[in-house]
Design a protein around this motif. Structure first.
Motif, mmCIF file in Angstrom:
data_model
loop_
_atom_site.group_PDB
_atom_site.id
_atom_site.type_symbol
_atom_site.label_atom_id
_atom_site.label_comp_id
_atom_site.label_asym_id
_atom_site.label_seq_id
_atom_site.Cartn_x
_atom_site.Cartn_y
_atom_site.Cartn_z
ATOM 1 N N ALA A 170 -10.941 -18.562 7.271
ATOM 2 C CA ALA A 170 -11.948 -19.371 8.347
ATOM 3 C C ALA A 170 -13.129 -18.637 8.790
ATOM 4 O O ALA A 170 -14.086 -19.481 8.840
ATOM 5 C CB ALA A 170 -10.861 -19.211 9.825
ATOM 6 N N THR A 226 -16.679 -20.388 8.219
ATOM 7 C CA THR A 226 -17.647 -20.643 9.349
ATOM 8 C C THR A 226 -19.047 -19.982 8.988
ATOM 9 O O THR A 226 -20.075 -20.619 9.421
ATOM 10 C CB THR A 226 -17.008 -19.887 10.457
ATOM 11 O OG1 THR A 226 -15.666 -20.526 10.943
ATOM 12 C CG2 THR A 226 -17.909 -20.153 11.887
ATOM 13 N N SER A 245 -22.045 -30.077 -0.208
ATOM 14 C CA SER A 245 -20.835 -30.274 0.375
ATOM 15 C C SER A 245 -19.946 -29.107 0.200
ATOM 16 O O SER A 245 -19.946 -28.250 -0.487
ATOM 17 C CB SER A 245 -20.018 -31.122 -0.776
ATOM 18 O OG SER A 245 -18.569 -31.413 -0.383
ATOM 19 N N PHE A 246 -19.115 -29.092 1.228
ATOM 20 C CA PHE A 246 -18.117 -27.773 1.409
ATOM 21 C C PHE A 246 -16.641 -28.025 0.758
ATOM 22 O O PHE A 246 -15.886 -27.164 0.979
ATOM 23 C CB PHE A 246 -18.069 -27.250 2.832
ATOM 24 C CG PHE A 246 -19.297 -26.989 3.527
ATOM 25 C CD1 PHE A 246 -19.360 -25.465 3.369
ATOM 26 C CD2 PHE A 246 -20.139 -27.651 4.220
ATOM 27 C CE1 PHE A 246 -20.564 -25.056 4.192
ATOM 28 C CE2 PHE A 246 -21.358 -27.198 4.697
ATOM 29 C CZ PHE A 246 -21.628 -25.856 4.651
ATOM 30 N N SER A 247 -16.688 -29.444 0.132
ATOM 31 C CA SER A 247 -15.319 -29.678 -0.327
ATOM 32 C C SER A 247 -14.752 -28.790 -1.432
ATOM 33 O O SER A 247 -13.460 -28.051 -1.252
ATOM 34 C CB SER A 247 -15.433 -30.896 -0.841
ATOM 35 O OG SER A 247 -16.029 -30.988 -2.032
ATOM 36 N N GLU A 286 -13.723 -25.525 0.332
ATOM 37 C CA GLU A 286 -12.506 -25.414 1.163
ATOM 38 C C GLU A 286 -11.141 -25.459 0.180
ATOM 39 O O GLU A 286 -10.044 -24.925 0.685
ATOM 40 C CB GLU A 286 -12.578 -26.657 2.171
ATOM 41 C CG GLU A 286 -13.198 -26.182 3.456
ATOM 42 C CD GLU A 286 -14.004 -27.337 4.191
ATOM 43 O OE1 GLU A 286 -13.630 -28.565 3.697
ATOM 44 O OE2 GLU A 286 -14.670 -27.023 5.036
ATOM 45 N N ARG A 336 -10.704 -32.328 -6.565
ATOM 46 C CA ARG A 336 -10.340 -31.955 -4.971
ATOM 47 C C ARG A 336 -8.902 -31.385 -4.617
ATOM 48 O O ARG A 336 -8.700 -30.275 -4.214
ATOM 49 C CB ARG A 336 -10.451 -32.967 -4.195
ATOM 50 C CG ARG A 336 -10.734 -32.517 -2.553
ATOM 51 C CD ARG A 336 -10.787 -33.841 -1.751
ATOM 52 N NE ARG A 336 -11.052 -33.301 -0.444
ATOM 53 C CZ ARG A 336 -12.156 -33.212 0.480
ATOM 54 N NH1 ARG A 336 -13.257 -33.879 -0.203
ATOM 55 N NH2 ARG A 336 -11.954 -32.917 1.493
#
Lengths: 206, 343
Positions: free
Chosen positions: B207, B211, B275-277, B280, B337
């Motif tokens: 996390a 962040t 993109s943060f995909s 994540e 994804r």
């Protein structure tokens, strides 16, 4: 003949003055219409460019937003965005284009667009909001231009109706009435001349 | 630092969980497998995906499931059943409370936002938590703290005190998230289960990592010290010292840690595609790999915890597929994804 007129010289003079005025008005309105059209066409071209840019960039925003939605349920996403920190106020003033009042929108933006925590939200939400924030002023500019376009189009429509009314109704009617009075007066003159000649003959015959 | 790829459980078998473990092993066989995920990805319409899931038992006793529009409701039913299973099988109420309290903290965020924005956000509340929504409402709206935990009382009191001076909605989420992790640590550390503690530290690390990278990409590094969560294995100072550094330097800083691939690939994709995909899904994948290590435990609370969390990741994968299908996302993008994360 649609105009009801009495065939007098006074009326003829009055109608001739009205015709001159109507022709002058027609020319002015025609010029206004042409200018409005040229302004409209220029604006349409500029709007086309801005709209294409806004739509392309909005597509990107929706793409990132969709990516965020794919990893978060609808309630959590709505909860994250339920209390926006950014306030956008629009100050609307006016400017004149050929005596038409068109809006000038000035945004006053304050606050942060990121109104949620980072630990429980997907990063693509940041990307979507960042791109949306960068796009906001362009969208407001587009709204201003499209409203101006709408007002110009309304004015062109009104002006065209006036030009047509002058060109196809009032001016032909006045011309016809003038022609009628002129002919009537000429007829009366001929009558009077004939009468005078007849009187002269009678006097000579005695 | 937790090295997920080399993580070896050193768990003592806990025979109190013999029945629970057996039941979990049976339930695990009904989880979605790779071929099920592939089948879902390959359907043409979201309705078909929902139909496949319903046939596979996702709908349960659901009477009103009519189409893909109800799929979030379907996932919520599943979520509830998993939480009920945990409450039923857990011999340690503090651990089942930990999972239930996540919903309390979520509801708390919603209620605090409703209070300060003067909106009615009741439709966003989730009635699963440990504390009833009525008690939470009384605590937030009337400062009547009967029946709520000390952590919740502290958060409400703190937000009430600082709100007038800051008027920042982000403050609510950050305060709740930080105290939520504090609360979880206060449950997990005295419980003394290494697997559970390591999972929580891994969650906190990832996390914080996400962040950190988000703040760096947004150019908001100045608020980093306020939003990072404490209790992970990566020191807060490490993140703070990387403020203003180049992306290469950031990748280099994590090269010798268990997060090297997550950072390197995640940042690479971020810089290429904004993109943060990928970041994540890779970080989800790391946690999933960690949770799958619980299979090595013969009896204990670990398989139960891992099952609950893995089901949640399964729901996340299902959501990604159905939402993707609803919005016409290409199969390859959905696959990329989901495969990085869940499978």
């Amino acid at each position: 003949m649609r105009l009801t007129v009495s065939a007098t010289r006074m009326e003829l003079l009055r109608l001739k003055k009205r015709l001159i005025l109507a022709r002058r008005g027609h020319k002015l309105l025609k010029d206004k219409q042409d200018e409005l059209m040229s302004q409209l066409l220029g604006l349409v071209e500029r709007i086309g460019e801005v709209r294409r840019e806004v739509e392309t960039r909005l597509e990107e925003v929706y793409g990132h937003f969709l990516s965020a939605r794919m990893s978060l349920d609808d309630r959590t996403l709505e909860a994250a965005l339920s209390f926006p920190g950014k306030v956008v106020k629009l100050k609307a003033t006016q400017r004149l284009i050929l005596n038409i009042r068109v809006p000038v929108l000035k945004p006053e933006i304050e606050g942060k667009i990121y109104c949620y925590g980072f630990a429980s939200t997907p990063g693509d939400l940041d990307v979507a909001l960042k791109k949306l924030e960068q796009l906001l002023e362009k969208m407001i500019q587009l709204a201003e231009m499209e409203k101006t376009l709408q007002l110009l189009a309304d004015e062109i429509e009104r002006t065209r109706r006036r030009v047509n009314a002058l060109e196809y109704v009032l001016i032909p009617d006045l011309q016809e009435a003038i022609k009628y009075i002129t002919m009537k007066l000429e007829e009366m003159e001929r009558e009077s001349l004939t009468r005078l000649m007849r009187v002269k003959e009678i006097i000579r015959g005695e | 630092m937790i090295e997920v790829s080399r993580y070896r459980p050193a768990f003592k078998p806990d025979l109190r969980y013999a029945y629970a473990t057996g039941r979990i092993r049976a339930l695990e066989s009904r989880q979605l497998r790779r071929q099920d995920i592939e089948r879902l990805i390959e359907v043409r319409h979201p309705e078909e995906a929902v139909r496949i899931l319903t046939e596979g038992g996702y709908g349960g006793e659901l009477p009103r499931l009519e189409g893909w529009s109800d799929f979030e409701y379907m996932l919520e039913i599943q979520q509830r059943s998993v939480i009920d299973l945990l409450s039923e099988l857990s011999k340690d109420t503090s651990i089942s409370d930990l999972f239930l309290e996540r919903y309390d903290f979520y509801n708390l965020k919603v209620l605090l936002k409703a209070k300060y924005s003067h909106q009615d956000l009741d439709h966003l509340l989730i009635g699963i938590g440990r504390t009833s929504i009525d008690l939470l409402k009384k605590a937030v709206m009337e400062s009547d703290y009967r029946g709520v935990s000390g952590a919740i009382k502290d958060i409400i009191g703190w937000v009430d005190t600082v709100w007038e001076g800051m008027l920042d909605p982000q403050l609510i989420d950050v305060a709740v998230d930080n105290r939520m992790y504090d609360r979880f640590l206060s449950i997990v550390v005295p419980f003394g289960n290494r697997f559970l503690h390591d999972w929580l530290r891994l969650e906190i690390d990832l996390a914080n990592l996400r962040t950190f990278l988000r703040l760096k990409w947004l150019g908001l590094e100045d608020i980093m010290d306020q939003v990072l969560v404490k209790g992970g294995t990566i020191e807060e100072l490490k993140f703070l010292s990387l403020r203003g550094e180049s992306w290469e330097r950031v990748i280099e800083a994590f090269r010798k840690t268990g997060y090297a691939d997550v950072v390197a690939e995640g940042v690479g994709h971020l810089l290429d595609a904004s993109s943060f995909s990928r970041l994540e899904s890779l970080s989800d994948g790391l946690i999933i790999s960690f949770l799958r290590r619980a299979k090595l435990q013969p009896f204990g609370i670990e398989p139960l915890i891992a099952y609950v969390l893995l089901r949640e990741y399964e729901f996340k994968a299902v959501r990604a597929i159905v939402v993707g299908k609803m919005n016409g996302v290409a199969d390859d993008l959905i696959r990329e994804r989901v495969v990085n994360g869940y499978v």
